[in-house]
Write a protein that holds these residues in place. Structure first.
Motif, PDB file in Angstrom:
ATOM      1  N   GLU A   1      14.785   5.372  -4.684  1.00  0.00           N
ATOM      2  CA  GLU A   1      14.293   5.959  -3.442  1.00  0.00           C
ATOM      3  C   GLU A   1      13.050   5.212  -2.938  1.00  0.00           C
ATOM      4  OE1 GLU A   1      13.661  10.503  -2.461  1.00  0.00           O
ATOM      5  OE2 GLU A   1      11.762   9.603  -3.024  1.00  0.00           O
ATOM      6  N   ILE A   2      12.153   4.898  -3.851  1.00  0.00           N
ATOM      7  CA  ILE A   2      10.934   4.166  -3.455  1.00  0.00           C
ATOM      8  C   ILE A   2      11.321   2.796  -2.880  1.00  0.00           C
ATOM      9  CG2 ILE A   2       8.815   3.053  -4.307  1.00  0.00           C
ATOM     10  CD1 ILE A   2       8.546   5.328  -6.331  1.00  0.00           C
TER      11      ILE A   2
ATOM     12  N   SER B   1       0.825  -1.209   0.000  1.00  0.00           N
ATOM     13  CA  SER B   1       0.000   0.000   0.000  1.00  0.00           C
ATOM     14  C   SER B   1       0.862   1.264   0.000  1.00  0.00           C
ATOM     15  CB  SER B   1      -0.930  -0.028   1.228  1.00  0.00           C
ATOM     16  OG  SER B   1      -1.532   1.203   1.428  1.00  0.00           O
ATOM     17  N   VAL B   2       1.941   1.233   0.789  1.00  0.00           N
ATOM     18  CA  VAL B   2       2.859   2.371   0.830  1.00  0.00           C
ATOM     19  C   VAL B   2       3.530   2.546  -0.533  1.00  0.00           C
ATOM     20  CG1 VAL B   2       5.105   3.100   1.764  1.00  0.00           C
ATOM     21  CG2 VAL B   2       3.292   2.400   3.307  1.00  0.00           C
TER      22      VAL B   2
ATOM     23  N   LEU C   1       3.375   5.822  -2.880  1.00  0.00           N
ATOM     24  CA  LEU C   1       4.587   6.529  -3.324  1.00  0.00           C
ATOM     25  C   LEU C   1       4.667   6.596  -4.846  1.00  0.00           C
ATOM     26  CD1 LEU C   1       7.351   5.195  -0.880  1.00  0.00           C
ATOM     27  CD2 LEU C   1       6.180   7.388  -0.812  1.00  0.00           C
ATOM     28  N   GLU C   2       4.303   5.504  -5.499  1.00  0.00           N
ATOM     29  CA  GLU C   2       4.378   5.515  -6.973  1.00  0.00           C
ATOM     30  C   GLU C   2       3.395   6.525  -7.554  1.00  0.00           C
ATOM     31  OE1 GLU C   2       6.152   1.016  -7.664  1.00  0.00           O
ATOM     32  OE2 GLU C   2       3.996   1.359  -7.976  1.00  0.00           O
ATOM     33  N   ARG C   3       2.251   6.622  -6.921  1.00  0.00           N
ATOM     34  CA  ARG C   3       1.261   7.611  -7.407  1.00  0.00           C
ATOM     35  C   ARG C   3       1.748   9.038  -7.148  1.00  0.00           C
ATOM     36  NH1 ARG C   3      -4.079   6.045  -4.500  1.00  0.00           N
ATOM     37  NH2 ARG C   3      -4.844   7.913  -5.543  1.00  0.00           N
ATOM     38  N   ILE C   4       2.297   9.270  -5.957  1.00  0.00           N
ATOM     39  CA  ILE C   4       2.846  10.605  -5.650  1.00  0.00           C
ATOM     40  C   ILE C   4       3.965  10.956  -6.644  1.00  0.00           C
ATOM     41  CG2 ILE C   4       4.500  11.682  -4.033  1.00  0.00           C
ATOM     42  CD1 ILE C   4       1.858  12.355  -3.026  1.00  0.00           C
TER      43      ILE C   4
END
Lengths: 80, 267
Positions: free
Chosen positions: B236-237, B89-90, B94-97
């Protein structure tokens, strides 16, 4: 360079003006969180104003545990 | 869609300048609703860009530009999930952000962040996607993530590395200290330092100046000097998600959530 007493006086004057408290109500050994009734966000605001006023950098980790005006002024004095 | 008013942000268009305004009290914390509304903005950005030359981001919240990710939401959501599901979920978040931030970062518009007050974590990272940062003297920047056992996750490190020397990046990242706008200007992060409450006015004046130039030329210049560090952003992700799996993070987030302080992760 100003003396510690002069720096302390400026800190008290600046804090009184920012948080609209009579200057004579503030003493060097007061806990500024209690006396000014401020939270950490407002303390951060005060830190920024002090940095701008004295043209110094005050890393917030050096401020950890500092809650009275006298110690605050001595931290500033150490960077003047 | 030239105008939008959402729960966390709004945007408007005037004289070929788009203004994106964050308005979620107390600190414009970026959670799922902010992300959805940023995605809406990203979806119309190409259309808006055809008739615009600049984008200004600012906040109408007195506390500051943005206090970063909504850690309370992050903690509460992750508590409702099994560990692997929470990490997925995180990563999804993050990928969407990153998709939204990369889109704005690469926009042909000249982009300006007009910042004041608390500009921390994800809020700092949001400002870093802009071409210019105009800051009032009371602005405070910080990457506090290491205090939670994490690294910045919204693209902060690669973008900071793009803009500043590595020694400065290490200082800001590894000490987690906050620093004011004067320091930010000295290290080359802030392009204009203005009096308290004057950042938006200065940003608008700058946007007017940008309108004098040929848009294609401005876009070409920007593309030349501001590459998107895609590879590092992906790394980074990965690093963030690896760290997020550590028990220390849950403890750090719990401490944050249970604190009644206005800025629980400081000093």
């Amino acid at each position: 360079m100003p003396t510690l007493d002069q720096t302390l006086d400026e800190v008290l004057t600046l804090a009184a003006a920012q948080f609209k408290v009579p200057r004579e109500n503030l003493s060097p050994d007061d806990d500024f969180f209690q006396k000014l009734a401020i939270d950490s966000l407002q303390a951060l605001d005060l830190l920024t104003r002090l940095e701008n006023h004295f043209h110094v950098e005050l890393p917030d980790y050096e401020m950890q545990g500092v809650s009275d005006f006298r110690t605050l002024a001595s931290r500033i004095q150490a960077r003047l | 869609m030239r105008e939008f008013k959402g729960q966390t942000l709004s945007w408007g268009w005037k004289d070929a300048v788009i203004e994106l305004i964050l308005h979620r009290a107390p600190g414009n914390e970026i959670g799922s609703v902010t992300l959805e509304e940023l995605e809406k903005f990203a979806a119309v950005l190409d259309d808006l860009s055809r008739e615009s030359h600049a984008l200004i981001m600012h906040s109408s919240v007195p506390a500051g530009f943005c206090a970063g990710a909504d850690l309370r939401e992050l903690f509460e959501r992750s508590q409702q999930m099994k560990r692997e599901e929470a990490i997925r979920s995180v990563r999804d978040f993050l990928e969407r952000i990153h998709a939204v931030f990369n889109k704005i970062d690469a926009s042909p518009l000249t982009t300006i962040a007009a910042v004041h007050g608390v500009t921390f974590g994800g809020g700092f990272e949001l400002a870093l996607i802009c071409d210019l940062i105009v800051a009032d003297k009371m602005t405070r920047f910080c990457f506090p993530e290491l205090r939670l056992g994490l690294i910045p996750g919204f693209g902060g490190i690669p973008r900071l590395k793009r803009d500043l020397g590595n020694a400065v990046v290490r200082d800001l990242l590894l000490t987690g200290r906050s620093f004011n706008a004067t320091k930010a200007q000295q290290i080359g992060l802030v392009s204009q330092l203005v009096a308290e409450g004057e950042a938006l006015r200065a940003a608008r004046a700058t946007a007017v100046q940008m309108g004098k130039f040929d848009r294609r030329t401005s876009a070409a210049a920007k593309q030349f000097v501001k590459p998107i560090p895609h590879e590092e952003l992906c790394r980074e992700i990965d690093i963030f998600c690896d760290l997020f799996a550590q028990p220390a993070v849950e403890a750090g987030l719990r401490k944050f959530v249970e604190s009644t302080d206005a800025l629980p992760y400081l000093p």
